[in-house]
Design an enzyme around this catalytic site. Structure first.
Site: not given
Length: 729
Positions: A480, A550
């Protein structure tokens, strides 16, 4: 594939179906004359554009070369070509170098790697040739090499530039493009427009399409990453080009930092397309006897509609960009604990999630953020890469072992580039931060950015994560990066070289990734940046799939995945089923719609299956069984967009194998309508000479599917979805 016609002074680059032509003008300049359907030879003289227009400049006086009226392959600064130059250089005294002229070329079999940068891959035996065109400035001893690699089987040309300083003094690069070319602003009398992929967090890569006006139109990022906002891709096409028919000229940059793609429509009715590192906040000091290599760009022409363009990209990226071990390998179905637990979990909770997942056929359990340091929220712990024994008393080894014993693989989340304020490493090395010169550096998601332009920081990260990836039996890593980069100035660099910081950060990132994926070749790496914020070809070179967004809402995902597929193959897209109400939009959608959207990518789950209703669990189990049976078709087959979510309530796409013997058609309806019936979807990509059978063994001809289509059920319910499977075997 590549040849030089001496009598015409033309370079002809040919792929299987298309050709790209460059002409030498007055033995000095490079003129772009054709890129499109294959033409063996063009017999147009250079002089056709030598017109003494008012206020144009004769670059080669008295030979009357009015350079601004020519479509060029290399833009020349200070020459009377007032469009974007391909490179801007200064001597140490500040004098510009603008006398770069053609002097030689080479044609070689194959393709060399670009040192320190991701680039398209060449395998021994591939039908690939590379043209190097050399330009030089006699006074400054600067040498420019323009690189063109032709991938015959893929209908792809890649371009980049290398610049060498063979003098005895430093040269300053103010800006440098990976490619530049001028193409006509219209085709068949119709103006070319621009297609790009725009967005934001949780709505990445939406298709935007519009006209090009005179002057400059720029797609760029200055955020230190390629970003959610604009993807490093652009396409020029007339309005008449659809998914199914028409021409397009497109460009994709293999780079993960500050980039720029610029379209400049001039009064001569050409469009100069340039692409490369964003010149904003960039410069590079090129010391004597050193060189600079630009990122590579992928150039694709298609006259078979946007689906034709996309399929060129999909096949090329799978075969010649993604890591060889994973490019054409099926991906596991995973479950990630993030939306079901966030930071609130322990060993037993993860085991419970994994056991239920195993019952329905899920193959990989991923432990997300919160497993390390004092990490009970996003304000602390990041950068302290030791296991939190309060949550995981048996460590990662114990957790992964128990999951493996249940015949599941184990995966882990990391965020190497970032730290919180309590990270031990920045207390020991405060100068290892970007923004260290500020008393209070800018934070994003409570995070600070490590200075990857500093080789010592990259070395520490390599050592740290070599250890982390060795804890337990890790099969998958989710990497990430949860913020943009604000202070793009490295304390490691001297004042004169501060503007090298952002590019050196990216080079450091590539070295870090390259080292770790080489050390751990069996680990499947998935990229992530607050969702799809750094979803670009540069990262995909190291990490063969990416967390697409997301936003896990099934309806929102239709536009995101539809847009992403314009360039990126399905096997690169992570797509998960999550709970309802959805955590991003608070929308409630039925399980089958969420599942069908997620099955149109690399299928995963972002929930605790212990908590869902038995009826939904049954749908999940049946969906996973179907997906496993047809996983090669979905992940590795050809993908075609049929109905766009941007044009109405009905969305549809299909997966078909290369032999055209089987396919799956998915459909989705956002808003139902009363009496919304007799809807057919034509399937132009089936074989009209075959007979197909559906799941119930009912027969239908390929000709009927192609010219009449598949009839959908009555579409009178909101958020409805379904699929059809056909085969001719």
């Amino acid at each position: 594939m590549i040849r030089f016609e001496e009598d015409l002074e033309q370079f002809i680059l040919e792929t299987k179906n298309y050709s790209y032509h460059i002409e030498i003008l007055n033995n000095k300049y490079l003129r772009h004359i054709q890129w499109g359907r294959k033409i063996p030879q063009l017999n147009r003289p250079c002089s056709e554009n030598d017109r003494d227009l008012e206020y144009t400049v004769d670059i080669d006086f008295p030979n009357k070369v009015f350079i601004e009226s020519h479509p060029l392959e290399f833009g020349i600064e200070g020459s009377g070509d007032f469009r974007r130059p391909s490179v801007s250089l200064n001597s140490s005294l500040g004098r510009p170098f603008n006398d770069l002229e053609y002097f030689d070329y080479k044609i070689n079999k194959g393709k060399k790697k670009l040192i320190g940068l991701p680039s398209s891959r060449y395998n021994e035996g591939d039908l690939v040739e590379t043209l190097s065109i050399f330009l030089k400035d006699p006074e400054s001893k600067v040498l420019v090499e323009l690189l063109y690699s032709v991938f015959d089987d893929y209908d792809v040309i890649t371009r980049s530039m290398n610049i060498s300083n063979t003098s005895n003094e430093a040269v300053d690069i103010n800006s440098i493009m990976s490619f530049s070319l001028d193409i006509p602003s219209a085709t068949n009398g119709e103006d070319l427009g621009l297609i790009s992929l725009e967005g934001s967090w949780a709505r990445e890569r939406h298709i935007e399409r519009g006209p090009l006006r005179k002057g400059k139109t720029t797609i760029s990022s200055n955020r230190g990453i390629s970003s959610h906002i604009l993807n490093p891709f652009c396409c020029l096409a007339p309005k008449s080009t659809t998914e199914f028919i028409g021409e397009s000229w497109s460009f994709s940059l293999i780079y993960s930092g500050n980039f720029m793609l610029e379209m400049e429509k001039s009064f001569t009715n050409n469009i100069r397309v340039s692409g490369g590192i964003n010149p904003e906040n960039f410069s590079w000091t090129l010391e004597e006897n050193s060189s600079f290599q630009t990122p590579e760009a992928i150039l694709v022409y298609s006259d078979e509609g946007l689906n034709g363009m996309s399929n060129i990209y999909h096949k090329f990226l799978r075969d010649r960009l993604l890591p060889k071990e994973f490019g054409n390998s099926e991906r596991p179905i995973l479950i990630n604990n993030w939306e079901s637990t966030y930071f609130d979990f322990d060993h037993d909770k993860i085991i419970s999630i994994s056991k239920k997942a195993k019952e329905v056929g899920i193959e990989l359990c991923v432990l997300d953020d919160g497993w390390f340091g004092d990490r009970d929220g996003d304000t602390k712990g990041l950068g302290n890469w030791s296991v939190n024994k309060d949550k995981l008393p048996k460590g990662l080894e114990g957790l992964s072992s128990e999951i493996n014993q249940n015949s599941m693989k184990f995966g882990l989340w990391v965020e190497p580039e970032m730290v919180n304020d309590d990270a031990k490493i920045i207390k020991e090395h405060p100068d290892w931060l970007l923004g260290a010169y500020k008393e209070n550096p800018v934070r994003g998601r409570n995070q600070l950015v490590l200075d990857l332009a500093n080789p010592e920081v990259v070395d520490w990260l390599i050592e740290t994560f070599t250890d982390v990836f060795s804890w337990g039996n890790i099969s998958y890593i989710k990497w990430d990066m949860n913020r943009s980069i604000t202070e793009q100035f490295s304390e490691h660099l001297p004042p004169k070289r501060k503007k090298e910081s952002s590019h050196r950060y990216v080079l450091g990132l590539y070295r870090l990734m390259d080292t770790l994926v080489t050390k751990f070749p069996k680990i499947l790496f998935e990229g992530c940046s607050g969702g799809g914020g750094r979803f670009d070809p540069g990262i995909l070179f190291y990490m063969p799939q990416y967390w697409t967004s997301d936003n896990t809402d099934g309806i929102a995902r239709l536009k995101i995945q539809y847009g992403t597929s314009l360039v990126y193959p399905i096997i690169t897209m992570g797509a998960h089923v999550s709970v309802c109400p959805n955590h991003q939009l608070n929308r409630v959608t039925p399980m089958n719609l969420r599942l069908n959207a997620a099955m149109s990518g690399n299928l995963g789950f972002e929930l605790d299956l212990n908590d869902i209703q038995d009826s939904d669990l049954k749908i999940v189990k049946e969906g996973i069984d179907f997906y496993k049976k047809h996983r090669p078709l979905i992940q590795l087959g050809e993908f075609y967009r049929l109905r766009s979510p941007y044009n109405g309530e009905l969305t549809s796409w299909m997966f078909i194998n290369r032999e055209k013997t089987e396919f799956i058609l998915f459909w989705f309806v956002d808003r139902g309508e009363i009496s919304y019936y007799n809807q057919f979807i034509k399937l132009p990509y089936v074989d009209e000479n075959k007979n197909y059978r559906d799941i119930d063994e009912k027969s239908i001809s390929g000709r009927e599917l192609k010219f009449k289509g598949v009839k959908l059920p009555m579409l009178n319910n909101d958020n409805s979805s379904g699929y059809f499977y056909f085969n001719s075997k």
